[in-house]
Design an enzyme around this catalytic site. Structure first.
Site, short mmCIF file in Angstrom:
data_model
loop_
_atom_site.label_atom_id
_atom_site.label_comp_id
_atom_site.label_asym_id
_atom_site.label_seq_id
_atom_site.Cartn_x
_atom_site.Cartn_y
_atom_site.Cartn_z
CG HIS A 18 -1.88 -1.10 1.35
ND1 HIS A 18 -1.98 -1.92 2.45
CD2 HIS A 18 -2.81 -1.57 0.48
CE1 HIS A 18 -2.93 -2.82 2.27
NE2 HIS A 18 -3.45 -2.63 1.08
CE LYS A 42 -10.61 -7.96 0.33
NZ LYS A 42 -9.39 -7.18 0.16
NE ARG A 91 -2.82 -7.17 -4.69
CZ ARG A 91 -3.63 -7.41 -3.68
NH1 ARG A 91 -3.13 -7.72 -2.49
NH2 ARG A 91 -4.93 -7.40 -3.83
CB SER A 129 -4.06 -7.03 4.34
OG SER A 129 -3.66 -5.76 3.89
P1 ADP Z 1 -9.72 -3.98 -0.78
O1 ADP Z 1 -10.59 -4.70 0.20
O2 ADP Z 1 -10.28 -2.70 -1.27
O3 ADP Z 1 -9.19 -4.84 -1.88
P2 ADP Z 1 -7.04 -3.81 0.31
O4 ADP Z 1 -6.62 -3.11 1.54
O5 ADP Z 1 -6.77 -5.25 0.22
O6 ADP Z 1 -8.54 -3.48 0.16
O7 ADP Z 1 -6.40 -3.09 -0.94
C1 ADP Z 1 -6.60 -1.75 -1.24
C2 ADP Z 1 -6.02 -1.46 -2.59
O8 ADP Z 1 -4.61 -1.62 -2.53
C3 ADP Z 1 -6.49 -2.40 -3.69
O9 ADP Z 1 -6.57 -1.68 -4.90
C4 ADP Z 1 -5.41 -3.44 -3.78
O10 ADP Z 1 -5.30 -3.98 -5.08
C5 ADP Z 1 -4.20 -2.59 -3.46
N1 ADP Z 1 -3.12 -3.40 -2.88
C6 ADP Z 1 -3.17 -4.23 -1.83
N2 ADP Z 1 -1.98 -4.82 -1.61
C7 ADP Z 1 -1.14 -4.32 -2.57
C8 ADP Z 1 0.20 -4.57 -2.93
N3 ADP Z 1 0.97 -5.45 -2.28
N4 ADP Z 1 0.71 -3.88 -3.96
C9 ADP Z 1 -0.07 -3.01 -4.66
N5 ADP Z 1 -1.35 -2.77 -4.40
C10 ADP Z 1 -1.89 -3.41 -3.37
#
Ligand code: ADP
Length: 160
Positions: A18, A42, A91, A129
């Site tokens: 992030h 989730k 990703r 995460s």
């Molecule tokens: P969501 O429930 O919205 O998917 P996340 O917290 O998992 O929430 O992710 C928020 C955003 O950050 C999403 O667009 C996800 O693709 C991106 N994201 C999560 N992990 C990574 C990572 N390792 N690298 C790049 N983008 C990421």
């Protein structure tokens, strides 16, 4: 006019993936508003306040970053804060289908708001995460993937 980017997500908890994206977004905008979703389909481990606190600590040295929370439609929140761009991370190919559907649905809801995608450094392209939570609950060290205070919060919440 200030160029504002809205970066919405669950952030449960924030990872270096992030942070990598937030830094990239700062290169093309004046302000990045990180929007923590109060609700998600989730399972959420940390409260909204905890997720926001960890994000605030993790982005402390970065100018132009704001941490907010929201409930309801992302496009409505984007409009309310004056952001015309929504940022999401890509990703791997597996992210694509869901993100594609969501971006086009959001465009239907508000055609004035564009969704853009950015790719993290390849060393974070497999990081999520969910994976971090699983790894910590099994006893792994995750210092390469999250700041130390995030690792401590995860241990406290997951390791009995
Ligand atoms: P969501 O429930 O919205 O998917 P996340 O917290 O998992 O929430 O992710 C928020 C955003 O950050 C999403 O667009 C996800 O693709 C991106 N994201 C999560 N992990 C990574 C990572 N390792 N690298 C790049 N983008 C990421």
């Amino acid at each position: 006019m200030k160029k504002r980017v809205l970066y919405p997500g669950t952030f449960d908890p924030v990872t270096y993936g992030h942070i990598d994206l937030i830094k990239r977004a700062l290169k093309i905008s004046d302000e990045v508003i990180v929007a923590v979703a109060e609700r998600s389909s989730k399972d959420i481990l940390f409260s909204t306040e905890e997720r926001m606190d960890l994000l605030k600590k993790a982005t402390k040295g970065l100018r132009g970053v704001k941490i907010e929370s929201f409930d309801g439609l992302v496009v409505d929140f984007a409009k309310s804060v004056g952001a015309h761009v929504i940022l999401r991370g890509l990703r791997m190919v597996s992210d694509f289908e869901y993100e594609f559907q969501m971006a086009l649905t959001n465009r239907k809801f508000n055609p004035n708001i564009e969704t853009i995608f950015m790719m993290p450094n390849e060393s974070y392209s497999y990081l999520s995460s969910r994976l971090i939570k699983e790894a910590v609950s099994l006893g792994a060290r995750v210092k390469d993937f999250v700041p130390h205070f995030v690792e401590a919060a995860l241990k406290k919440a997951l390791v009995k």
